[in-house]
Write a protein that holds these residues in place. Structure first.
Motif, mmCIF file in Angstrom:
data_model
loop_
_atom_site.group_PDB
_atom_site.id
_atom_site.type_symbol
_atom_site.label_atom_id
_atom_site.label_comp_id
_atom_site.label_asym_id
_atom_site.label_seq_id
_atom_site.Cartn_x
_atom_site.Cartn_y
_atom_site.Cartn_z
ATOM 1 N N VAL A 7 0.839 -1.199 0.000
ATOM 2 C CA VAL A 7 0.000 0.000 0.000
ATOM 3 C C VAL A 7 0.877 1.253 0.000
ATOM 4 O O VAL A 7 0.601 2.235 -0.698
ATOM 5 N N SER A 8 1.957 1.209 0.763
ATOM 6 C CA SER A 8 2.885 2.347 0.794
ATOM 7 C C SER A 8 3.504 2.583 -0.574
ATOM 8 O O SER A 8 3.722 3.734 -0.989
ATOM 9 N N LYS A 9 3.788 1.496 -1.294
ATOM 10 C CA LYS A 9 4.365 1.620 -2.635
ATOM 11 C C LYS A 9 3.370 2.251 -3.594
ATOM 12 O O LYS A 9 3.743 3.100 -4.422
ATOM 13 N N ILE A 10 2.087 1.860 -3.489
ATOM 14 C CA ILE A 10 1.066 2.473 -4.335
ATOM 15 C C ILE A 10 1.007 3.973 -4.077
ATOM 16 O O ILE A 10 0.993 4.789 -5.002
ATOM 17 N N ARG A 11 0.993 4.332 -2.801
ATOM 18 C CA ARG A 11 0.945 5.756 -2.445
ATOM 19 C C ARG A 11 2.156 6.499 -2.991
ATOM 20 O O ARG A 11 2.049 7.618 -3.497
ATOM 21 N N ALA A 12 3.321 5.863 -2.869
ATOM 22 C CA ALA A 12 4.554 6.510 -3.329
ATOM 23 C C ALA A 12 4.523 6.752 -4.835
ATOM 24 O O ALA A 12 4.923 7.823 -5.312
ATOM 25 N N VAL A 13 4.028 5.774 -5.587
ATOM 26 C CA VAL A 13 3.967 5.917 -7.042
ATOM 27 C C VAL A 13 2.987 7.012 -7.427
ATOM 28 O O VAL A 13 3.260 7.836 -8.316
ATOM 29 N N ILE A 14 1.840 7.053 -6.760
ATOM 30 C CA ILE A 14 0.850 8.090 -7.047
ATOM 31 C C ILE A 14 1.409 9.472 -6.709
ATOM 32 O O ILE A 14 1.221 10.434 -7.461
ATOM 33 N N ASN A 15 2.122 9.579 -5.610
ATOM 34 C CA ASN A 15 2.758 10.855 -5.265
ATOM 35 C C ASN A 15 3.819 11.231 -6.286
ATOM 36 O O ASN A 15 3.991 12.407 -6.631
ATOM 37 N N ASP A 16 4.567 10.236 -6.775
ATOM 38 C CA ASP A 16 5.581 10.506 -7.795
ATOM 39 C C ASP A 16 4.936 11.043 -9.073
ATOM 40 O O ASP A 16 5.500 11.909 -9.748
ATOM 41 N N ILE A 17 3.776 10.509 -9.413
ATOM 42 C CA ILE A 17 3.056 11.009 -10.590
ATOM 43 C C ILE A 17 2.636 12.455 -10.365
ATOM 44 O O ILE A 17 2.766 13.303 -11.248
ATOM 45 N N ALA A 18 2.143 12.751 -9.160
ATOM 46 C CA ALA A 18 1.757 14.126 -8.846
ATOM 47 C C ALA A 18 2.953 15.059 -8.867
ATOM 48 O O ALA A 18 2.812 16.255 -9.130
ATOM 49 N N ASN A 19 4.144 14.526 -8.619
ATOM 50 C CA ASN A 19 5.357 15.338 -8.540
ATOM 51 C C ASN A 19 6.113 15.449 -9.861
ATOM 52 O O ASN A 19 7.181 16.059 -9.912
ATOM 53 N N LEU A 20 5.591 14.851 -10.920
ATOM 54 C CA LEU A 20 6.289 14.934 -12.204
ATOM 55 C C LEU A 20 6.475 16.394 -12.609
ATOM 56 O O LEU A 20 5.585 17.224 -12.394
ATOM 57 N N PRO A 21 7.613 16.728 -13.219
ATOM 58 C CA PRO A 21 7.929 18.134 -13.502
ATOM 59 C C PRO A 21 7.272 18.691 -14.753
ATOM 60 O O PRO A 21 7.511 19.846 -15.094
ATOM 61 N N VAL A 22 6.467 17.893 -15.447
ATOM 62 C CA VAL A 22 5.796 18.374 -16.653
ATOM 63 C C VAL A 22 4.291 18.210 -16.477
ATOM 64 O O VAL A 22 3.835 17.459 -15.613
ATOM 65 N N PRO A 23 3.492 18.902 -17.283
ATOM 66 C CA PRO A 23 2.040 18.734 -17.194
ATOM 67 C C PRO A 23 1.647 17.279 -17.440
ATOM 68 O O PRO A 23 2.206 16.608 -18.302
ATOM 69 N N THR A 24 0.678 16.814 -16.655
ATOM 70 C CA THR A 24 0.156 15.471 -16.862
ATOM 71 C C THR A 24 -1.356 15.545 -16.988
ATOM 72 O O THR A 24 -2.002 16.398 -16.389
ATOM 73 N N ILE A 25 -1.927 14.653 -17.772
ATOM 74 C CA ILE A 25 -3.358 14.655 -18.036
ATOM 75 C C ILE A 25 -3.892 13.248 -17.830
ATOM 76 O O ILE A 25 -3.367 12.293 -18.392
ATOM 77 N N ALA A 26 -4.925 13.126 -16.999
ATOM 78 C CA ALA A 26 -5.595 11.838 -16.827
ATOM 79 C C ALA A 26 -6.782 11.788 -17.766
ATOM 80 O O ALA A 26 -7.679 12.619 -17.682
#
Length: 320
Positions: free
Chosen positions: A158-177
């Motif tokens: 669960v911690s790994k899932i959270r970490a990956v989601i946070n990493d996506i939020a922290n990406l340095p370029v615009p992201t679109i879901a």
């Protein structure tokens, strides 16, 4: 079609796009290579908690059948670097049809690897996260796999899932879901980490729509249609689905093309200023803005922008 928000105890649940087109343009929280003075660094948003399970929303189309249950694990996440006029756009396509795109150990590992590679890739200008499975964006955690885990394995996973989601939020370029289907539990958290409002879970949602309304949605497991979800700030665009079932992806691609001509350095510091500035008082936010702008002054891109304006031509930014 309906967009559903469902909850487990203390957690945000699901967003169902169904036949609606739901698109969220995202912003990053911090940008690698860009720093604020320690005195100005804003507080980080804590990890979100999400619901578990998959509950189909009434009235929504069921995911299409006919997919093999033997999809190779290396195909569960498809990373595509677009070319020609779309050069600079990267598409992360989730492709676990047999598991309703649920977040398995392998998928999380692949997402983590892809995000790590994209963090430092200076050629990447915009990232789109989409599903390649009709009718489903992501069903949250893979509960069949979870049931086989020992109690000592669940917490780290669960911690790994959270970490990956946070990493996506922290990406340095615009992201679109691009949400062309059901988004439940961790799937909703994944999608909303890519929202320009970064809404979702017990931490991000209140910051986007206010504490009172966030509590109401989380506690009641209320079902929202697309227009209601947009009205409260959960999503950015709601349009009718197309026959191909990829309306959100097409809209996401249109948005990504709008981002491409902009200066990469300016985009990164602007996002940093917005995200950090929203977590502090106005005076500190203005100081953050000033510090971010100062980082653009010595760049080649700033000089190129001024020269292009003078010469009345489109700028040719290089991210330097």
């Amino acid at each position: 079609m309906a967009a559903a928000v469902a909850a487990a105890p203390g957690a945000l649940g699901a967003l169902h796009a169904g036949g609606a087109r739901l698109v969220a343009a995202c912003s990053a929280r911090l940008c690698p290579g860009l720093r604020l003075p320690s005195s100005l660094a804003g507080r980080r948003v804590g990890p979100a908690i999400w619901a578990q399970g998959w509950v189909p929303a009434a009235g929504g189309p069921a995911p299409k059948r006919g997919y093999s249950s033997e999809t190779k694990t290396e195909d569960e996440l498809r990373v595509r670097h677009l070319e020609e006029e779309n050069r600079g756009i990267v598409v992360l396509g989730i492709n676990r049809a047999y598991g309703k795109n649920a977040l398995s150990k392998n998928l999380i590992k692949m997402l983590s690897k892809a995000v790590d590679a994209l963090k430092s890739d200076k050629k990447v200008r915009t990232i789109i996260i989409r599903s390649e499975v009709p009718g489903i964006f992501c069903a949250g955690a893979d509960l069949k796999e979870r049931a086989k885990m020992s109690s000592s394995e669940v917490g780290p996973f669960v911690s790994k899932i959270r970490a990956v989601i946070n990493d996506i939020a922290n990406l340095p370029v615009p992201t679109i879901a691009a949400i062309d289907g059901l988004a439940l539990g961790g799937g909703l958290e994944l999608a909303l980490a890519c929202d320009i409002r970064v809404a979702g879970g017990t931490q991000r949602l209140p910051r986007a729509i206010g504490m009172s309304l966030a509590k109401e949605l989380i506690f009641s497991a209320r079902v929202l249609d697309g227009q209601e979800a947009k009205a409260v700030g959960l999503i950015s665009h709601v349009l009718e689905q197309n026959q191909e079932g990829d309306a959100a992806y097409r809209k996401a691609l249109d948005l990504a093309r709008e981002f491409l001509p902009q200066g990469p350095v300016a985009m990164r510091v602007a996002k940093l200023a917005i995200n950090q500035g929203m977590e502090v008082d106005l005076v500190t936010g203005l100081a953050i803005e000033e510090a971010c702008y100062a980082q653009t002054i010595p760049t080649k891109d700033r000089l190129e922008g001024l020269l292009a304006f003078k010469e009345k031509r489109p700028p040719r930014y290089k991210g330097e």
